[in-house]
Write a protein that holds these residues in place. Structure first.
Motif, PDB file in Angstrom:
ATOM      1  N   CYS A 292       0.849  -1.189   0.000  1.00 20.64           N
ATOM      2  CA  CYS A 292       0.000   0.000   0.000  1.00 20.64           C
ATOM      3  C   CYS A 292       0.891   1.247   0.000  1.00 20.64           C
ATOM      4  O   CYS A 292       2.001   1.233   0.561  1.00 20.64           O
ATOM      5  CB  CYS A 292      -0.914   0.026   1.219  1.00 20.64           C
ATOM      6  SG  CYS A 292      -2.092  -1.350   1.261  1.00 20.64           S
ATOM      7  N   ALA A 293       0.378   2.312  -0.617  1.00 21.48           N
ATOM      8  CA  ALA A 293       1.141   3.573  -0.683  1.00 21.48           C
ATOM      9  C   ALA A 293       0.179   4.742  -0.550  1.00 21.48           C
ATOM     10  O   ALA A 293      -1.011   4.639  -0.881  1.00 21.48           O
ATOM     11  CB  ALA A 293       1.911   3.653  -1.997  1.00 21.48           C
ATOM     12  N   ASP A 294       0.736   5.870  -0.062  1.00 20.81           N
ATOM     13  CA  ASP A 294      -0.103   7.062   0.057  1.00 20.81           C
ATOM     14  C   ASP A 294      -0.096   7.831  -1.253  1.00 20.81           C
ATOM     15  O   ASP A 294       0.481   7.392  -2.258  1.00 20.81           O
ATOM     16  CB  ASP A 294       0.372   7.931   1.223  1.00 20.81           C
ATOM     17  CG  ASP A 294       1.817   8.411   1.041  1.00 20.81           C
ATOM     18  OD1 ASP A 294       2.316   8.434  -0.113  1.00 20.81           O
ATOM     19  OD2 ASP A 294       2.450   8.763   2.058  1.00 20.81           O
ATOM     20  N   ALA A 295      -0.760   8.997  -1.230  1.00 25.19           N
ATOM     21  CA  ALA A 295      -0.912   9.788  -2.453  1.00 25.19           C
ATOM     22  C   ALA A 295       0.419  10.284  -2.999  1.00 25.19           C
ATOM     23  O   ALA A 295       0.532  10.621  -4.181  1.00 25.19           O
ATOM     24  CB  ALA A 295      -1.844  10.970  -2.203  1.00 25.19           C
ATOM     25  N   LYS A 296       1.443  10.340  -2.144  1.00 23.35           N
ATOM     26  CA  LYS A 296       2.757  10.793  -2.604  1.00 23.35           C
ATOM     27  C   LYS A 296       3.627   9.640  -3.094  1.00 23.35           C
ATOM     28  O   LYS A 296       4.790   9.831  -3.447  1.00 23.35           O
ATOM     29  CB  LYS A 296       3.477  11.519  -1.469  1.00 23.35           C
ATOM     30  CG  LYS A 296       2.789  12.810  -1.047  1.00 23.35           C
ATOM     31  CD  LYS A 296       3.565  13.482   0.070  1.00 23.35           C
ATOM     32  CE  LYS A 296       2.879  14.793   0.493  1.00 23.35           C
ATOM     33  NZ  LYS A 296       3.644  15.468   1.590  1.00 23.35           N
ATOM     34  N   GLY A 297       3.043   8.437  -3.088  1.00 20.38           N
ATOM     35  CA  GLY A 297       3.807   7.295  -3.560  1.00 20.38           C
ATOM     36  C   GLY A 297       4.720   6.704  -2.525  1.00 20.38           C
ATOM     37  O   GLY A 297       5.647   5.958  -2.866  1.00 20.38           O
ATOM     38  N   ARG A 298       4.514   7.011  -1.246  1.00 21.75           N
ATOM     39  CA  ARG A 298       5.331   6.462  -0.173  1.00 21.75           C
ATOM     40  C   ARG A 298       4.673   5.178   0.356  1.00 21.75           C
ATOM     41  O   ARG A 298       3.473   5.153   0.634  1.00 21.75           O
ATOM     42  CB  ARG A 298       5.464   7.462   0.973  1.00 21.75           C
ATOM     43  CG  ARG A 298       6.218   8.718   0.609  1.00 21.75           C
ATOM     44  CD  ARG A 298       7.713   8.476   0.617  1.00 21.75           C
ATOM     45  NE  ARG A 298       8.441   9.640   0.132  1.00 21.75           N
ATOM     46  CZ  ARG A 298       9.752   9.684   0.000  1.00 21.75           C
ATOM     47  NH1 ARG A 298      10.466   8.621   0.322  1.00 21.75           N
ATOM     48  NH2 ARG A 298      10.356  10.770  -0.447  1.00 21.75           N
ATOM     49  N   ILE A 299       5.463   4.125   0.472  1.00 27.44           N
ATOM     50  CA  ILE A 299       4.951   2.833   0.924  1.00 27.44           C
ATOM     51  C   ILE A 299       4.578   2.918   2.402  1.00 27.44           C
ATOM     52  O   ILE A 299       5.389   3.361   3.224  1.00 27.44           O
ATOM     53  CB  ILE A 299       6.002   1.732   0.701  1.00 27.44           C
ATOM     54  CG1 ILE A 299       6.324   1.595  -0.801  1.00 27.44           C
ATOM     55  CG2 ILE A 299       5.550   0.392   1.285  1.00 27.44           C
ATOM     56  CD1 ILE A 299       7.503   0.702  -1.095  1.00 27.44           C
ATOM     57  N   ASN A 300       3.339   2.500   2.740  1.00 25.42           N
ATOM     58  CA  ASN A 300       2.930   2.492   4.141  1.00 25.42           C
ATOM     59  C   ASN A 300       2.443   1.117   4.618  1.00 25.42           C
ATOM     60  O   ASN A 300       2.038   0.959   5.760  1.00 25.42           O
ATOM     61  CB  ASN A 300       1.873   3.563   4.413  1.00 25.42           C
ATOM     62  CG  ASN A 300       0.670   3.419   3.494  1.00 25.42           C
ATOM     63  OD1 ASN A 300       0.358   2.325   3.024  1.00 25.42           O
ATOM     64  ND2 ASN A 300      -0.005   4.533   3.233  1.00 25.42           N
TER      65      ASN A 300
END
Length: 742
Positions: free
Chosen positions: A198-206
């Motif tokens: 999963c990733a946030d809107a900035k493309g960072r994996i969370n």
């Protein structure tokens, strides 16, 4: 395997699973009941039907009270009750359930799917198990025809197809979970065999599950907080993040809601293909993305393997019979011209037998490459099996051009080739059929080409022949004749006629040649020309040959007993008697049982038998000659028999063919041939008899040349035993016509 018991039913006991609630709940996670089948499932069932050559294949989902055919080919049903479902039994097993003939199986013989549409006789099904271990459905094959086996190799292929189906099912399960809720998705993701990121809107994996660690080599601690480009090949970086930013601004990346194949990057820098399903949802007003990813290298290899099995001959990698028929059907359906060349390799069996199957396989590969070198890129060269091949040349209906290609192939195949230090040679015979001239369907054209090939082989091989309607008429005659031969034996319809053989000097009777006739119930008395070619290639040939031998010997013994003490009986051998391997023993046993001395039997052999059964025939004839049996070479001089045969075979007599006798009065060449055969007889100390003497002039000419004996219409046509006995004053004792037909 889950425990089960049998529910008592008026129809048939049906397996009921104790863990049914859990199984039905597992099925619900896929949300497939009532949904349209994804193309991937349809592709799998079509591939299964092709691989196993069955009309019906399907993915069946087992709900609590019904089975639903989710993807299918060759089946009109949409669902049935669980009570009649074969698959209710399949899901109780750990491996495939195979029913070779449902009509003979006590579980299914009275099943309505067997006794009525779709009339299942053969069934093979394998359970499809969710990650929880519950069987949610099956992948199945069905046919209206029973089978005699389902090999371990077949089971392995069915398992590979089931694995492909399970791959698609698992992607579906995760996609359903994504749609349901984020918490449900995370719960499933923690135990999923697929990588979940999963990733946030900035493309960072969370979020990074355990399967993602195995897939990409990064631990969750290493991955969480990193940009999604962590798993993207360097040459493709930037595109993924841009798509995520567009969603954050209200847009939608083109991959959301789709399943695609993309390259990915492992921690060690290697690239590998993955299947990716991307979804997006809002979390506290912000866009969040989830991706289901799996390594598809093994699946691609399995798919390619199964595709090749379904479409290509495994040895030569040429298109197989199924592909050939599809392409030919497409061509004729489009009303295009096409030339169909069918051929096999003359001499291939000898290479296989003499040098082994590995050499035979190598020869087939060499020939496949040569055939491809002879044709256009748009042509299809297919291997049907064994040493049989077919060439399709679309948009070519000209027989002359087809013949040119056939000549090229014949010359190319005939070139010697080397294998493991040995020089080997093959040749080929080719049958040609054309569309639209010879047929408007794939079956018609292949049948016509096959008939033409048969003609080419009959004309001496190493040649090509074009189909003509006469060939079909001949084939129909052969088929009808072959069908009637068994009945003829059962009903005692074969009879023997006897043609007298005499001294040419005084006309005295010396013996007879036994000649078979068929007393056909509808067509009357048939001469050998009407059926002997079919009989000689049938499974009845040796049986009828033995009957002729026993009946003729019995008759000769009977005539010797009423005064013809020096009477000699001539009997024609057939190739099947030689090929069986017990000729000498059969003849000795027959002579002993009927009481005929060996010296009064003369076996007649033809060039065709000699050329096809040289080694085994020489040994058998030498044994019989030592016992006193005479050996005559029939129709000598009409074919390719060499003079060396006169040295190797223990002959006692040469028979001059009637064609030389008939032409002798008008042709100096025929006179020369007759004189030469007479000289050979004297040189090899062989007696000589002339056949087909019909006129006094022929009789006189042969006497002048020194011929000792003759037979022909001048002295008597072939006649029944009673007529023969009456004419020559032998008395009559009818030999048993059933003596050898047992």
């Amino acid at each position: 395997m889950a425990e089960y018991h049998h529910q008592v039913s008026a129809v048939r006991p049906t397996p009921i699973l104790f863990a049914e609630d859990a199984r039905v709940a597992a099925l619900a996670e896929y949300d497939l009941i009532g949904s349209a089948p994804a193309p991937a499932f349809s592709q799998i069932v079509n591939l299964a039907a092709r691989l196993f050559q069955v009309p019906t294949a399907f993915v069946s989902l087992l709900d609590r009270d019904r089975q639903v055919f989710h993807a299918k080919v060759g089946l009109s049903l949409c669902e049935t009750s669980r009570e009649v479902a074969f698959c209710s039994h399949t899901i109780t097993q750990t491996d495939a359930l195979v029913v070779l003939d449902a009509a003979l199986d006590p579980r299914f013989h009275d099943n309505p799917l067997v006794t009525g549409p779709p009339h299942i006789r053969f069934y093979a099904g394998i359970p499809l198990r969710a990650p929880s271990g519950n069987a949610v459905g099956t992948l199945c094959l069905a046919d209206t025809r029973p089978r005699n086996g389902f090999s371990n190799g077949d089971r392995q292929i069915l398992q590979q197809l089931a694995d492909l189906t399970l791959d698609r099912l698992e992607m579906r399960r995760l996609e359903v979970a994504q749609r349901a809720s984020q918490s449900r998705f995370v719960q499933i993701a923690s135990t999923s065999p697929d990588g979940i990121v999963c990733a946030d809107a900035k493309g960072r994996i969370n979020f990074w599950n355990v399967a993602a660690e195995r897939l990409f080599g990064h631990t969750a601690a290493e991955a969480v907080g990193q940009p999604i480009d962590l798993i993207v090949p360097e040459r493709m970086r930037g595109g993924h993040g841009g798509g995520l930013h567009r969603v954050a601004g209200g847009g939608k990346p083109r991959l959301v809601g789709k399943t695609v194949e993309l390259p990915a990057r492992h921690k060690d820098g290697t690239e590998f293909p993955i299947e990716l399903s991307l979804s997006q949802w809002q979390e506290e007003g912000r866009a969040t993305f989830g991706a289901i990813m799996r390594d598809i290298r093994e699946r691609r290899a399995n798919e390619e393997h199964l595709f090749r099995l379904a479409h290509l001959d495994p040895l030569t990698e040429l298109p197989n019979r199924a592909v050939l028929r599809e392409r030919l059907t497409e061509i004729v359906a489009a009303a295009r011209a096409v030339s169909v060349l069918m051929f096999d390799l003359d001499g291939f069996k000898e290479i296989n037998d003499s040098h082994g199957h590995a050499t035979g396989d190598a020869a087939l590969k060499v020939m496949a490459a040569r055939l491809l070198a002879c044709v256009r890129p748009t042509d299809t060269v297919s291997r049907l099996g064994g040493d049989e091949f077919v060439l399709l040349m679309p948009d070519m209906g000209d027989p002359l051009r087809a013949a040119e290609v056939a000549d090229t192939i014949i010359a190319t195949v005939a070139e010697a080739f080397e294998h493991e230090g040995q020089t080997l040679r093959l040749s080929t015979s080719i049958g040609i059929a054309l569309a639209p001239a010879h047929g408007d369907s794939a079956d018609d054209l292949l049948s016509c080409a096959d008939l033409a090939l048969y003609q080419a082989k009959g004309d001496g091989r190493h040649c090509h022949r074009l189909f003509t309607p006469v060939l079909r008429q001949q084939a129909q005659r052969v088929r009808a004749c072959r069908d009637e031969l068994g009945r003829a034996i059962e009903r005692d319809e074969f009879v023997l006629f006897y043609q007298p053989q005499v001294h040419l000097s005084d006309g005295a009777l010396v013996g007879a040649e036994a000649l078979i006739r068929w007393q056909h119930p509808e067509r009357g008395l048939l001469a050998p020309a009407a059926f002997l070619d079919v009989l000689d290639t049938s499974r009845y040939a040796a049986q009828v040959g033995d009957w002729v031998l026993r009946t003729a010997c019995t008759q000769a013994a009977a005539w010797r007993g009423v005064g013809a003490s020096e009477f000699r009986m001539g009997v024609n051998l057939c190739g099947a008697q030689v090929q069986r391997g017990d000729l000498a023993e059969t003849v000795r046993t027959t002579l002993r049982e009927v009481g005929l001395p060996a010296a009064y039997l003369e076996l007649e052999i033809t060039e065709n038998i000699v050329l096809h059964h040289d080694a085994e025939l020489v040994a058998a004839l030498r044994s019989l000659r030592e016992a006193g049996v005479g050996i005559a070479f029939d129709d000598y001089g009409t074919g390719y028999a060499s003079l060396s045969l006169l040295k190797r075979f223990p002959l006692t007599r040469l028979k001059i063919d009637r064609s030389f006798v008939t032409g002798m009065l008008a042709s100096r060449q025929d006179v020369t041939i007759v004189r030469a055969i007479m000289q050979l007889g004297r040189g090899f100390d062989l007696a000589v008899i002339a056949e087909g003497i019909e006129t006094a002039a022929e009789h006189a000419c042969l006497r002048e040349k020194g011929c000792q004996e003759g037979q022909g219409y001048l002295f008597g046509k072939p006649m029944p035993a009673d007529v023969f006995a009456s004419r020559f004053g032998l008395g009559f004792l009818q030999a048993s016509r059933n003596a050898a037909v047992a």
